[in-house]
Design a protein around this motif. Structure first.
Motif, PDB file in Angstrom:
ATOM      1  N   ILE A 442       0.736  -1.315   0.146  1.00  9.26           N
ATOM      2  CA  ILE A 442      -0.114  -0.014  -0.105  1.00  9.26           C
ATOM      3  C   ILE A 442       0.756   1.284   0.055  1.00  9.26           C
ATOM      4  O   ILE A 442       0.494   2.103  -0.711  1.00  9.26           O
ATOM      5  CB  ILE A 442      -1.013  -0.204   1.351  1.00  9.26           C
ATOM      6  CG1 ILE A 442      -1.928  -1.091   0.947  1.00  9.26           C
ATOM      7  CG2 ILE A 442      -1.610   1.300   1.428  1.00  9.26           C
ATOM      8  CD1 ILE A 442      -2.839  -1.485   2.310  1.00  9.26           C
ATOM      9  N   ARG A 443       1.919   1.226   1.025  1.00 19.04           N
ATOM     10  CA  ARG A 443       2.787   2.566   0.931  1.00 19.04           C
ATOM     11  C   ARG A 443       3.661   2.748  -0.653  1.00 19.04           C
ATOM     12  O   ARG A 443       3.709   3.817  -1.051  1.00 19.04           O
ATOM     13  CB  ARG A 443       3.701   2.107   1.996  1.00 19.04           C
ATOM     14  CG  ARG A 443       3.236   2.380   3.446  1.00 19.04           C
ATOM     15  CD  ARG A 443       4.334   2.511   4.404  1.00 19.04           C
ATOM     16  NE  ARG A 443       5.386   1.595   4.334  1.00 19.04           N
ATOM     17  CZ  ARG A 443       5.157   0.368   5.273  1.00 19.04           C
ATOM     18  NH1 ARG A 443       4.152   0.392   6.007  1.00 19.04           N
ATOM     19  NH2 ARG A 443       5.892  -0.552   5.373  1.00 19.04           N
ATOM     20  N   GLU A 444       3.911   1.426  -0.893  1.00 23.63           N
ATOM     21  CA  GLU A 444       4.439   1.693  -2.447  1.00 23.63           C
ATOM     22  C   GLU A 444       3.608   2.085  -3.365  1.00 23.63           C
ATOM     23  O   GLU A 444       4.098   2.952  -4.193  1.00 23.63           O
ATOM     24  CB  GLU A 444       4.986   0.299  -2.837  1.00 23.63           C
ATOM     25  CG  GLU A 444       5.914   0.299  -4.123  1.00 23.63           C
ATOM     26  CD  GLU A 444       7.013   0.957  -3.851  1.00 23.63           C
ATOM     27  OE1 GLU A 444       7.668   1.338  -5.037  1.00 23.63           O
ATOM     28  OE2 GLU A 444       7.516   1.034  -2.953  1.00 23.63           O
ATOM     29  N   LYS A 448       4.169   5.622  -5.618  1.00 27.05           N
ATOM     30  CA  LYS A 448       4.133   5.723  -6.958  1.00 27.05           C
ATOM     31  C   LYS A 448       3.320   6.681  -7.521  1.00 27.05           C
ATOM     32  O   LYS A 448       3.196   7.331  -8.483  1.00 27.05           O
ATOM     33  CB  LYS A 448       3.615   4.265  -7.633  1.00 27.05           C
ATOM     34  CG  LYS A 448       4.960   3.469  -7.439  1.00 27.05           C
ATOM     35  CD  LYS A 448       4.671   2.113  -8.049  1.00 27.05           C
ATOM     36  CE  LYS A 448       5.752   1.264  -8.144  1.00 27.05           C
ATOM     37  NZ  LYS A 448       5.248  -0.269  -8.501  1.00 27.05           N
ATOM     38  N   LYS A 449       2.124   6.688  -6.758  1.00 26.74           N
ATOM     39  CA  LYS A 449       0.901   7.778  -7.157  1.00 26.74           C
ATOM     40  C   LYS A 449       1.176   9.175  -7.038  1.00 26.74           C
ATOM     41  O   LYS A 449       0.999   9.962  -7.659  1.00 26.74           O
ATOM     42  CB  LYS A 449      -0.316   7.363  -6.284  1.00 26.74           C
ATOM     43  CG  LYS A 449      -1.587   8.536  -6.845  1.00 26.74           C
ATOM     44  CD  LYS A 449      -2.724   7.677  -5.878  1.00 26.74           C
ATOM     45  CE  LYS A 449      -3.971   8.603  -6.223  1.00 26.74           C
ATOM     46  NZ  LYS A 449      -5.250   8.485  -5.535  1.00 26.74           N
ATOM     47  N   ARG A 450       2.001   9.296  -5.767  1.00 22.85           N
ATOM     48  CA  ARG A 450       2.623  10.764  -5.697  1.00 22.85           C
ATOM     49  C   ARG A 450       3.646  11.203  -6.903  1.00 22.85           C
ATOM     50  O   ARG A 450       3.524  12.403  -7.056  1.00 22.85           O
ATOM     51  CB  ARG A 450       3.085  10.729  -4.339  1.00 22.85           C
ATOM     52  CG  ARG A 450       2.182  10.850  -3.234  1.00 22.85           C
ATOM     53  CD  ARG A 450       2.851  11.396  -2.041  1.00 22.85           C
ATOM     54  NE  ARG A 450       3.927  10.701  -1.404  1.00 22.85           N
ATOM     55  CZ  ARG A 450       3.844   9.322  -0.609  1.00 22.85           C
ATOM     56  NH1 ARG A 450       2.662   9.085  -0.324  1.00 22.85           N
ATOM     57  NH2 ARG A 450       4.887   8.707  -0.310  1.00 22.85           N
ATOM     58  N   GLU A 451       4.214  10.175  -7.030  1.00 18.73           N
ATOM     59  CA  GLU A 451       5.266  10.415  -8.216  1.00 18.73           C
ATOM     60  C   GLU A 451       4.490  10.735  -9.483  1.00 18.73           C
ATOM     61  O   GLU A 451       5.137  11.387 -10.169  1.00 18.73           O
ATOM     62  CB  GLU A 451       6.292   9.478  -8.322  1.00 18.73           C
ATOM     63  CG  GLU A 451       7.208   8.872  -7.079  1.00 18.73           C
ATOM     64  CD  GLU A 451       8.210   7.809  -7.282  1.00 18.73           C
ATOM     65  OE1 GLU A 451       7.994   7.154  -8.582  1.00 18.73           O
ATOM     66  OE2 GLU A 451       9.095   7.677  -6.457  1.00 18.73           O
ATOM     67  N   MET A 452       3.581  10.092  -9.799  1.00 19.67           N
ATOM     68  CA  MET A 452       2.911  10.170 -11.208  1.00 19.67           C
ATOM     69  C   MET A 452       2.509  11.598 -10.971  1.00 19.67           C
ATOM     70  O   MET A 452       2.039  12.431 -12.099  1.00 19.67           O
ATOM     71  CB  MET A 452       1.706   9.290 -11.256  1.00 19.67           C
ATOM     72  CG  MET A 452       2.254   7.731 -11.454  1.00 19.67           C
ATOM     73  SD  MET A 452       3.305   7.820 -12.994  1.00 19.67           S
ATOM     74  CE  MET A 452       2.089   8.024 -14.302  1.00 19.67           C
TER      75      MET A 452
END
Length: 515
Positions: A442-444, A448-452
């Motif tokens: 979940i943290r990963e 990734k969502k924040r990076e996108m």
């Protein structure tokens, strides 16, 4: 007719003689010019050599004091890390007790050339700043002398105030008492202790003239009309020749008038006398020896006044004497009252201690309840320590403190179990349990969502805004109205509805009519 002179007539110089004389004069002027130019070039070469040598010495000092020390320290740290337990003891042998000690090589300073000090003042005058010092007849005169109070304005000692202890005029350096203290090799000091094994002695390191400023007491008038003195920092100090005021030779005060020019020198040293002022004002700053003379004169005047007080002086002093006597009596009464209170407190403490001892000897407890049940199997103090005659009647129980010594150890395990059960009951059984791998996943995904989100282009952000706006403006269609419209469309096209659908369409129309 005038008489004819018998003196021989000198023949007029010929053109050749005149040309020869001019050539000789020209050659002599050329020789004089070349000699003057040679002296100037020699002086410039000497100044350039001194300046280059001074700069090289400064660079050398910087290497010896900072860079070489830091480089050697890093080299030793790397070597110690590589060797591990086999690293050498670097503070043994000849280096014992010399860790962090300033050596003679690091303490040496370079004298400032006279022409360079003069050039510094010229550069400051071009910038509109007053000169830092004066150079008269190849002698340097500084605005700060031994005994002046100065404040440090740069470095790790910034803000500290101290008195100047020593002055190095050649290097424009000052030693401030108690400031910038470092350990120095005691062998370099004249008063070093030869029996000291550490060979370390605290010593003040010098400051430059740009790192200190003069501190003087400045009189300020308060709103009530009283005078108070506060320390102020003088940024710029101006030195001027002493031409007015008291004559150094005769002691006559000329006021604002100038005294004779031949008296503008010190009678003992035959050097010019200077006065210092706050830049931009005519407020004179006295030298330390002038302050000492003023204090000595005030003390002598006070002694003379005390020896021979007049009638008017005694009358003027009478109110102050009365106030001092009244204040002394009040202070004496206050001290007597404090001593009386201290004696009473000591007496009360002695009485309390006597009461406690008597209660302990009698075996009574004032804080013990009367309804405590005792049993023969209770282990009392009289059984654990039967030799103590004064405490044989004391019986510790579990109802009030002090408890037996082993009670906390016996109850420790039970307390832990109770706490564990309470924590287990507090957990919600309906809460889904998430494994460590799922939490990591979940943290990963969140990362990734924040990076996108951070990698989106301006065009993508614009599309998202437009889609959100369209979704907000889009109207929801009622299901009943949609079915009614479809039914009418089917009837218009000749499609017959089933009885059930026809009844539903009629009910929808009635509901719309009612609304």
């Amino acid at each position: 007719m005038p008489p004819i002179s018998s003196a021989p007539v000198r023949a007029a110089p010929s053109a050749k003689a005149i040309a020869k004389k001019k050539a000789i004069q020209k050659m002599q002027a050329t020789l004089r010019w070349h000699e003057r130019d040679r002296k100037q070039r020699k002086q410039r070469k000497t100044e350039q050599y001194e300046y280059k040598r001074y700069r090289l010495e400064l660079v050398k000092q910087q290497h010896n004091k900072v860079r070489n020390i830091a480089r050697n320290a890093l080299r030793d740290v790397r070597e110690d890390w590589k060797l591990g337990p086999l690293r050498p003891n670097r503070v043994s042998g000849l280096q014992e007790g010399m860790y962090g000690v300033v050596t003679e090589r690091s303490l040496s300073l370079t004298a400032l050339p006279k022409h360079l000090s003069q050039r510094i003042n010229e550069d400051r005058e071009k910038q509109g700043l007053p000169p830092q010092h004066l150079v008269v007849n190849d002698k340097i005169y500084l605005p700060y002398v031994v005994g002046d109070r100065v404040v440090v304005i740069a470095g790790r000692e910034k803000g500290k105030i101290g008195a100047i202890q020593a002055v190095d005029k050649d290097a424009l350096m000052f030693t401030v008492q108690g400031v910038n203290t470092q350990y120095l090799d005691s062998k370099l000091l004249a008063g070093g202790d030869p029996t000291d094994k550490t060979n370390r002695a605290p010593h003040e390191i010098q400051f430059g003239i740009n790192d200190i400023r003069l501190v003087i007491p400045y009189r300020i008038t308060t709103a009530s009309g009283r005078y108070i003195y506060q320390d102020v920092v003088v940024d710029n100090v101006i030195l001027e020749r002493h031409t007015t005021g008291v004559d150094p030779f005769t002691g006559i005060d000329y006021g604002n008038d100038e005294f004779p020019a031949e008296h503008r020198f010190d009678p003992e040293t035959n050097l010019p006398v200077f006065k210092r002022y706050i830049a931009g004002t005519k407020r004179a700053i006295p030298w330390p020896w002038e302050k000492d003379e003023e204090k000595l004169k005030e003390k002598e005047d006070a002694v003379v006044a005390q020896e021979k007080p007049g009638f008017l002086t005694r009358v003027r002093r009478l109110p102050n004497d009365l106030r001092e006597r009244i204040a002394a009596r009040r202070n004496a009464a206050a001290r007597a009252e404090e001593k009386r209170l201290e004696r009473e407190a000591e007496e009360l403490s002695l009485v309390d201690s006597d009461i406690a001892e008597s209660q302990q000897l009698s075996g009574t407890r004032t804080d013990r309840p009367d309804n405590i049940l005792t049993y023969d199997d209770d282990t009392g103090r009289n059984k654990s320590d039967p030799t103590d005659e004064t405490l044989r009647n004391f019986s510790p129980t579990l109802a009030y403190p002090p408890f037996p010594a082993g009670l906390p150890t016996e109850l420790l395990q039970e307390v832990r179990e109770k706490r564990r059960e309470a924590a287990q009951d507090a957990l919600d059984e309906d809460t889904p349990r998430v494994s460590r791998a799922e939490r990591r996943k979940i943290r990963e995904n969140e990362r990734k969502k924040r990076e996108m989100e951070t990698m989106k282009t301006p065009l993508q952000l614009r599309w998202e805004v437009m889609r959100a706006k369209q979704a907000a403006e889009k109207k929801e269609v009622d299901r009943e109205q949609l079915l009614l419209a479809l039914g009418k469309h089917m009837q218009g096209n000749g499609i017959e509805l089933t009885p059930k659908r026809s009844q539903a369409a009629r009910n929808a129309e009635k509901q719309l009519d009612v609304e």
